[in-house]
Design an enzyme around this catalytic site. Structure first.
Site, PDB file in Angstrom:
ATOM      1  CG  LEU A   1      -3.862  -2.277  -3.372  1.00 39.97           C
ATOM      2  CD1 LEU A   1      -4.648  -0.987  -3.522  1.00 39.97           C
ATOM      3  CD2 LEU A   1      -2.626  -2.234  -4.243  1.00 39.97           C
TER       4      LEU A   1
ATOM      5  CE1 TYR B   1      -0.413   3.783  -6.352  1.00 35.64           C
ATOM      6  CE2 TYR B   1       0.750   2.587  -8.066  1.00 35.64           C
ATOM      7  CZ  TYR B   1       0.474   2.797  -6.730  1.00 35.64           C
ATOM      8  OH  TYR B   1       1.065   1.997  -5.785  1.00 35.64           O
TER       9      TYR B   1
ATOM     10  CD  GLU C   1      -1.081  -3.905   1.538  1.00 33.09           C
ATOM     11  OE1 GLU C   1      -1.237  -4.453   0.442  1.00 33.09           O
ATOM     12  OE2 GLU C   1      -1.734  -2.896   1.890  1.00 33.09           O
TER      13      GLU C   1
ATOM     14  NE  ARG D   1      -2.240  23.643   0.320  1.00 31.70           N
ATOM     15  CZ  ARG D   1      -2.679  23.743   1.570  1.00 31.70           C
ATOM     16  NH1 ARG D   1      -3.365  24.811   1.942  1.00 31.70           N
ATOM     17  NH2 ARG D   1      -2.426  22.790   2.451  1.00 31.70           N
TER      18      ARG D   1
ATOM     19  CE  LYS E   1      -1.719   0.092  -7.860  1.00 35.11           C
ATOM     20  NZ  LYS E   1      -0.707  -0.394  -6.947  1.00 35.11           N
TER      21      LYS E   1
ATOM     22  NE  ARG F   1      -5.600  -2.336  -7.918  1.00 32.49           N
ATOM     23  CZ  ARG F   1      -4.458  -3.008  -7.779  1.00 32.49           C
ATOM     24  NH1 ARG F   1      -4.292  -3.839  -6.768  1.00 32.49           N
ATOM     25  NH2 ARG F   1      -3.482  -2.863  -8.648  1.00 32.49           N
TER      26      ARG F   1
END
Ligand code: PLP
Length: 284
Positions: free
Chosen positions: A204, A33, A179, A100, A147, A52
């Site tokens: 990140l 995302y 972070e 799956r 991310k 990114r």
């Protein structure tokens, strides 16, 4: 809420946008995302966020269904369709729906969804008060540079902070801060140097972090990109966090102890101001 959202090429009222229960974003957390701030209807630091985005999907082998021009056009259109003046755009790309299986499907069709959130990002009272944080062990996976939507660990850390009466948590590993739960962590030491962890797979690669470091260097502040300990953070003159929708927010308490004099520090405030001047003026 009556937003118009984007889902795989369609513009839909938010309650009509549906994703399959077989979607790998839902079943495996197999999705990445981005969050881009919007101010005055314009996109803040957009180039960094799309760079990114492409890096993240490249790392997990998802192909972006839109070209860079189409992606920008969709960002612009979602702002217009929702009459968004200030807030954020959330974008998610999953590998798509498949039966799956831990193996990636052969020819997946990615799911691309986007929505807006109206939010006062310029007049956040936390810029003046600062925030309190606790420190908790970093239990996230080893590729924090991607991310992904796998956000249960930071969510749990945030809940622990709330339980302890703090605003957020900073995560540590082997005694060093990595972070914050959803922002990059920085301190200003006794010499006035800005210390922030260097880029690696452990954190990140914050887009706001990158811009703030650039601004700090131009303002004559010495930047040290290296790990710093929990003790160093507690002994710092100032501490602050950066993220797309918070810009730079001072941290005034760590584990109940005041940072410096317990008030938002001048360096964090100045960097916040400079970030706004540069990036709001250059929003597209
Ligand atoms: N670190 C983590 C773990 C985050 O989740 C975020 C933002 O979501 C950041 C740092 C800040 O990144 P950015 O400045 O690109 O918003």
């Amino acid at each position: 809420m009556n937003r118009i959202v984007y889902l795989n090429g369609a513009w839909l009222p938010e309650n009509e946008a549906k994703v399959s229960i077989f979607d790998r974003g839902y079943v495996f957390g197999d999705a990445i995302y981005e969050v881009t701030a919007v101010v005055g209807g314009k996109l803040v630091d957009y180039a960094g966020h799309t760079a990114r985005l492409h890096r993240s999907i490249g790392e997990v082998g998802i192909v972006c269904p839109l070209s860079p021009d189409e992606l920008l056009a969709v960002h612009r259109e979602i702002v217009t369709r929702n009459n968004l003046d200030e807030g954020l755009i959330y974008l998610q790309i999953s590998r798509g729906a498949a039966d799956r299986d831990f193996h990636f499907p052969k020819n997946p069709v990615p799911t691309l969804s986007m929505f807006t959130q109206a939010k006062k990002v310029l007049e956040n009272p936390l810029y003046d008060t600062g925030i309190s944080i606790i420190t908790v062990p970093d239990i996230r996976w080893g590729r924090r540079d991607i991310k992904t939507v796998q956000l249960l660990a930071p969510s749990m850390a945030k809940m622990e902070a709330e339980k302890q009466g703090a605003d957020d948590a900073w995560l540590y590993e082997d005694g060093f801060i990595t972070e914050a739960t959803s922002s990059s962590a920085h301190i200003i030491n006794a010499q006035g140097h800005l210390i922030t962890r260097q880029l690696s797979t452990r954190i990140l690669h914050g887009i706001t972090r990158l811009s703030i470091l650039d601004i700090a260097r131009h303002a004559g502040i010495t930047v040290e990109e290296r790990p710093f300990t929990v003790e160093e953070a507690k002994a710092a003159k100032e501490a602050f966090v950066t993220s797309a929708t918070q810009f730079a927010i001072p941290v005034v308490r760590i584990d109940g102890q005041p940072v410096g004099d317990g008030k938002p520090g001048p360096v964090a405030k100045k960097l916040h101001q400079l970030y706004l001047e540069h990036h709001i003026n250059n929003a597209i």
